[in-house]
Design a protein around this motif. Structure first.
Motif, PDB file in Angstrom:
ATOM      1  N   PHE A 173       0.821  -1.213   0.000  1.00 40.95           N
ATOM      2  CA  PHE A 173       0.000   0.000   0.000  1.00 40.95           C
ATOM      3  C   PHE A 173       0.855   1.263   0.000  1.00 40.95           C
ATOM      4  N   LEU A 174       1.984   1.238   0.701  1.00 41.73           N
ATOM      5  CA  LEU A 174       2.788   2.434   0.880  1.00 41.73           C
ATOM      6  C   LEU A 174       3.804   2.671  -0.236  1.00 41.73           C
ATOM      7  N   LEU A 175       4.001   1.712  -1.119  1.00 49.80           N
ATOM      8  CA  LEU A 175       5.091   1.801  -2.098  1.00 49.80           C
ATOM      9  C   LEU A 175       5.080   3.085  -2.909  1.00 49.80           C
ATOM     10  N   ASP A 176       3.892   3.594  -3.260  1.00 44.46           N
ATOM     11  CA  ASP A 176       3.815   4.792  -4.098  1.00 44.46           C
ATOM     12  C   ASP A 176       4.495   5.991  -3.454  1.00 44.46           C
ATOM     13  N   TYR A 177       4.601   5.987  -2.130  1.00 47.31           N
ATOM     14  CA  TYR A 177       5.108   7.165  -1.433  1.00 47.31           C
ATOM     15  C   TYR A 177       6.640   7.221  -1.401  1.00 47.31           C
ATOM     16  N   THR A 178       7.276   6.293  -2.126  1.00 51.63           N
ATOM     17  CA  THR A 178       8.701   6.463  -2.414  1.00 51.63           C
ATOM     18  C   THR A 178       8.896   7.526  -3.492  1.00 51.63           C
ATOM     19  N   VAL A 204       5.084   1.634  14.275  1.00 49.21           N
ATOM     20  CA  VAL A 204       3.623   1.615  14.352  1.00 49.21           C
ATOM     21  C   VAL A 204       3.171   0.200  14.687  1.00 49.21           C
ATOM     22  N   PRO A 205       2.414   0.010  15.759  1.00 46.94           N
ATOM     23  CA  PRO A 205       1.936  -1.338  16.098  1.00 46.94           C
ATOM     24  C   PRO A 205       0.974  -1.861  15.041  1.00 46.94           C
ATOM     25  N   LEU A 206       0.934  -3.182  14.894  1.00 44.59           N
ATOM     26  CA  LEU A 206       0.082  -3.806  13.889  1.00 44.59           C
ATOM     27  C   LEU A 206      -1.357  -3.987  14.352  1.00 44.59           C
ATOM     28  N   SER A 207      -1.620  -3.748  15.635  1.00 41.66           N
ATOM     29  CA  SER A 207      -2.987  -3.875  16.142  1.00 41.66           C
ATOM     30  C   SER A 207      -3.329  -2.672  16.999  1.00 41.66           C
ATOM     31  N   ASP A 208      -4.644  -2.373  17.101  1.00 40.69           N
ATOM     32  CA  ASP A 208      -5.083  -1.224  17.885  1.00 40.69           C
ATOM     33  C   ASP A 208      -5.366  -1.642  19.323  1.00 40.69           C
ATOM     34  N   GLU A 209      -5.959  -0.714  20.102  1.00 43.05           N
ATOM     35  CA  GLU A 209      -6.201  -1.005  21.522  1.00 43.05           C
ATOM     36  C   GLU A 209      -7.213  -2.118  21.725  1.00 43.05           C
ATOM     37  N   VAL A 258      -4.490  -3.066  12.356  1.00 40.38           N
ATOM     38  CA  VAL A 258      -4.571  -1.714  11.802  1.00 40.38           C
ATOM     39  C   VAL A 258      -4.539  -1.805  10.280  1.00 40.38           C
ATOM     40  N   THR A 259      -5.157  -0.838   9.629  1.00 41.86           N
ATOM     41  CA  THR A 259      -5.197  -0.823   8.174  1.00 41.86           C
ATOM     42  C   THR A 259      -4.048   0.012   7.617  1.00 41.86           C
ATOM     43  N   ALA A 260      -3.701  -0.250   6.377  1.00 43.30           N
ATOM     44  CA  ALA A 260      -2.636   0.509   5.731  1.00 43.30           C
ATOM     45  C   ALA A 260      -2.977   1.996   5.595  1.00 43.30           C
ATOM     46  N   PRO A 261      -4.233   2.380   5.251  1.00 45.38           N
ATOM     47  CA  PRO A 261      -4.541   3.813   5.215  1.00 45.38           C
ATOM     48  C   PRO A 261      -4.323   4.501   6.564  1.00 45.38           C
ATOM     49  N   LEU A 262      -4.587   3.807   7.665  1.00 39.57           N
ATOM     50  CA  LEU A 262      -4.310   4.396   8.977  1.00 39.57           C
ATOM     51  C   LEU A 262      -2.817   4.579   9.194  1.00 39.57           C
ATOM     52  N   VAL A 263      -2.021   3.581   8.814  1.00 44.13           N
ATOM     53  CA  VAL A 263      -0.561   3.704   8.939  1.00 44.13           C
ATOM     54  C   VAL A 263      -0.084   4.904   8.139  1.00 44.13           C
ATOM     55  N   LEU A 264      -0.625   5.081   6.942  1.00 44.97           N
ATOM     56  CA  LEU A 264      -0.272   6.243   6.116  1.00 44.97           C
ATOM     57  C   LEU A 264      -0.660   7.539   6.817  1.00 44.97           C
ATOM     58  N   GLY A 265      -1.879   7.600   7.363  1.00 51.77           N
ATOM     59  CA  GLY A 265      -2.337   8.815   8.026  1.00 51.77           C
ATOM     60  C   GLY A 265      -1.505   9.173   9.240  1.00 51.77           C
ATOM     61  N   TRP A 266      -1.170   8.187  10.060  1.00 52.00           N
ATOM     62  CA  TRP A 266      -0.327   8.439  11.241  1.00 52.00           C
ATOM     63  C   TRP A 266       1.060   8.909  10.807  1.00 52.00           C
TER      64      TRP A 266
END
Length: 210
Positions: free
Chosen positions: A18-23, A63-68, A73-81
């Motif tokens: 998901f994040l590859l484009d942001y290179t 970034v942790p892989l799970s929430d509270e 966690v989703t890839a868009p959330l990882v991007l947003g954080w």
């Protein structure tokens, strides 16, 4: 990094894809994605300038892989954080990994940045060009790191190793041949070297001269 299980590798591979484009597309201002490091129960998103490769030029956000609620966690959330963090000053930290500053991310208090029009366009085009698949390709790409102007380290979930294999490759040269041979090369145990500097892999393989 010991083998944390196939589900973790699949989630790390999904986030990496998901994040590859942001290179190539900036996360914020002049800050780009320079790597995704697979850690136990987390991903370490590495940011820096578009051509940054030296550790002092980079920052790794863990970034942790799970929430509270222990939900993945989703890839868009990882991007947003990551975008929220990349938009502000570097948080104070005494931790390092591979000589880079390491910033643990508390996702319970950090607000993810809103998605941009570019994010939405990339998501639409990515979905059409690369439809969702239940399992990542084999070997799964669970992370990567730019290590030189023409070099990259790939973190791959091979078939044979108990943990990830870090394959060092050169971006110039016979890439088509390398990509075709990569699945078998990373599973050749005689190539494996224990890497005491990099905690994100079980072994490393030098394919820069292959």
């Amino acid at each position: 990094m010991n083998d944390p299980g196939g589900e973790t590798f699949e989630q790390q591979a999904y986030i990496t894809r998901f994040l590859l484009d942001y290179t190539a597309v900036p996360l914020a201002g002049g800050t780009f994605l320079r790597g995704v490091l697979p850690a136990r129960d987390a991903v370490r998103v590495v940011t820096g300038a578009v051509d940054a490769v030296a550790p002092h030029e980079l920052v790794a956000y863990e970034v942790p892989l799970s929430d509270e609620d222990e939900e993945p966690v989703t890839a868009p959330l990882v991007l947003g954080w990551t975008r929220t963090l990349a938009s502000g000053p570097l948080p104070e930290t005494d931790a390092t990994v591979m000589s880079m500053p390491l910033v643990p991310v508390d996702t319970t208090v950090l607000e993810p940045a809103d998605s941009t029009r570019t994010d939405q366009a990339l998501r639409l085009l990515r979905t059409l060009a690369w439809p969702f698949i239940e399992s990542p390709p084999s070997p799964a790409l669970c992370g990567f790191l730019f290590t030189g102007q023409d070099r990259m380290r790939l973190y791959l979930a091979g078939e044979m190793a108990d943990g990830l294999i870090a394959a060092d490759v050169q971006l110039t040269g016979a890439l088509t041949a390398l990509l075709a041979a990569l699945p078998s090369l990373v599973d050749e145990e005689e190539r494996w070297v224990t890497d005491t500097f990099d905690p994100h892999c079980a072994y490393s393989v030098d394919l820069t001269t292959w």
